[in-house]
Design an enzyme around this catalytic site. Sequence first.
Site, PDB file in Angstrom:
ATOM      1  N   GLY A  71       0.873  -1.175   0.000  1.00 22.78           N
ATOM      2  CA  GLY A  71       0.000   0.000   0.000  1.00 22.78           C
ATOM      3  C   GLY A  71       0.900   1.213   0.000  1.00 22.78           C
TER       4      GLY A  71
ATOM      5  N   SER B 293       3.367   3.163   2.441  1.00 24.98           N
ATOM      6  CA  SER B 293       3.995   2.961   3.757  1.00 24.98           C
ATOM      7  C   SER B 293       3.729   4.114   4.725  1.00 24.98           C
ATOM      8  CB  SER B 293       5.490   2.720   3.604  1.00 24.98           C
ATOM      9  OG  SER B 293       6.083   3.708   2.803  1.00 24.98           O
TER      10      SER B 293
ATOM     11  N   CYS C   1       6.094  -5.478   0.092  1.00 28.51           N
ATOM     12  CA  CYS C   1       6.167  -4.140  -0.472  1.00 28.51           C
ATOM     13  C   CYS C   1       6.156  -3.076   0.643  1.00 28.51           C
ATOM     14  CB  CYS C   1       5.067  -3.941  -1.504  1.00 28.51           C
ATOM     15  SG  CYS C   1       5.519  -2.713  -2.716  1.00 28.51           S
TER      16      CYS C   1
ATOM     17  N   ARG D 201      12.722   3.264  -0.638  1.00 34.21           N
ATOM     18  CA  ARG D 201      11.376   3.330  -1.236  1.00 34.21           C
ATOM     19  C   ARG D 201      11.473   3.585  -2.729  1.00 34.21           C
ATOM     20  NH1 ARG D 201       7.382   7.501   1.405  1.00 34.21           N
ATOM     21  NH2 ARG D 201       5.932   6.416   0.037  1.00 34.21           N
TER      22      ARG D 201
ATOM     23  N   ILE E 208       5.207  -3.292  -7.838  1.00 37.70           N
ATOM     24  CA  ILE E 208       4.418  -2.069  -8.034  1.00 37.70           C
ATOM     25  C   ILE E 208       5.032  -0.953  -7.188  1.00 37.70           C
ATOM     26  CG2 ILE E 208       2.139  -0.996  -7.864  1.00 37.70           C
ATOM     27  CD1 ILE E 208       0.980  -3.898  -7.917  1.00 37.70           C
ATOM     28  N   ARG E 209       5.624   0.005  -7.853  1.00 35.29           N
ATOM     29  CA  ARG E 209       6.336   1.090  -7.144  1.00 35.29           C
ATOM     30  C   ARG E 209       7.087   0.500  -5.945  1.00 35.29           C
ATOM     31  NH1 ARG E 209       3.455   5.657  -5.104  1.00 35.29           N
ATOM     32  NH2 ARG E 209       5.388   6.781  -5.433  1.00 35.29           N
TER      33      ARG E 209
ATOM     34  N   HIS F 132       4.784  -8.428  -4.716  1.00 36.52           N
ATOM     35  CA  HIS F 132       3.434  -8.782  -4.238  1.00 36.52           C
ATOM     36  C   HIS F 132       3.094 -10.244  -4.538  1.00 36.52           C
ATOM     37  CE1 HIS F 132       1.877  -4.682  -3.354  1.00 36.52           C
ATOM     38  NE2 HIS F 132       2.835  -4.345  -4.181  1.00 36.52           N
TER      39      HIS F 132
ATOM     40  N   GLU G 270       0.794 -11.948  -3.398  1.00 39.69           N
ATOM     41  CA  GLU G 270      -0.660 -12.170  -3.309  1.00 39.69           C
ATOM     42  C   GLU G 270      -1.352 -11.853  -4.628  1.00 39.69           C
ATOM     43  OE1 GLU G 270       1.003  -9.715  -2.318  1.00 39.69           O
ATOM     44  OE2 GLU G 270      -0.090  -7.847  -2.585  1.00 39.69           O
TER      45      GLU G 270
END
Length: 194
Positions: free
Chosen positions: A52, A54, A84, A115, A142-143, A178, A180
């Site tokens: 998400g 941080s 992440c 990050r 993702i980022r 990720h 998941e």
Amino acid sequence: MKVAVIAVQGDVEEHVDIANKALENLGIKGKAFATIKKEEVRKADAIILPGGESTTISKLIFKENIAEEIKKSANEGKPIMGTCAGGILLAKHGDEQIAKTKTKLLGLMDIWIKRNAFGRQRESFQIKLNIKKIGEFEAVFIRAPAILKVENNVEILAKLDNYIVACQQDNLLALAFHPELTNDTRIHEYFLEM
Ligand code: GLN
């Protein structure tokens, strides 16, 4: 086995689903569930901190005293997986963005995290990684953050370019990607077996 997925923000339901699948595959009786209740986190046998943002996740877990509960659990040896942004929060050492935004970290793993390490052109991508103990794994970034270095007590499980993207320190597992977001349950199975 109770698996608490910290439900502040991000891909919570995906973690709940895949953790439930992993439990089933392993033949372990139990349930994964989303929660932001301190008491439920305390009673859980394993904890997942999803991705998400941080900064946002940090604010909420510290405000709701969940951070304290996660730290206690980590010290008791409970398995905790951060993916992440969740991985960022497990770190002891942040980068200048984390300092600038005054993001409080849980400070549990002896790792240095950066990050948004993969830059604009590679904001989101999917790539085959070779993960120690797991094998080839299609990983979604993702980022994503990256782990720049680790202390000797941390086992490196996967690298991408010159970055560490998966590592384990005893009962703690940090991933830059990720797991998941694929149908592959192997990382969650590995985690639940910890
Ligand atoms: N870029 C986010 C952060 O630094 C992490 C992205 C993610 O969790 N997918 O907090």
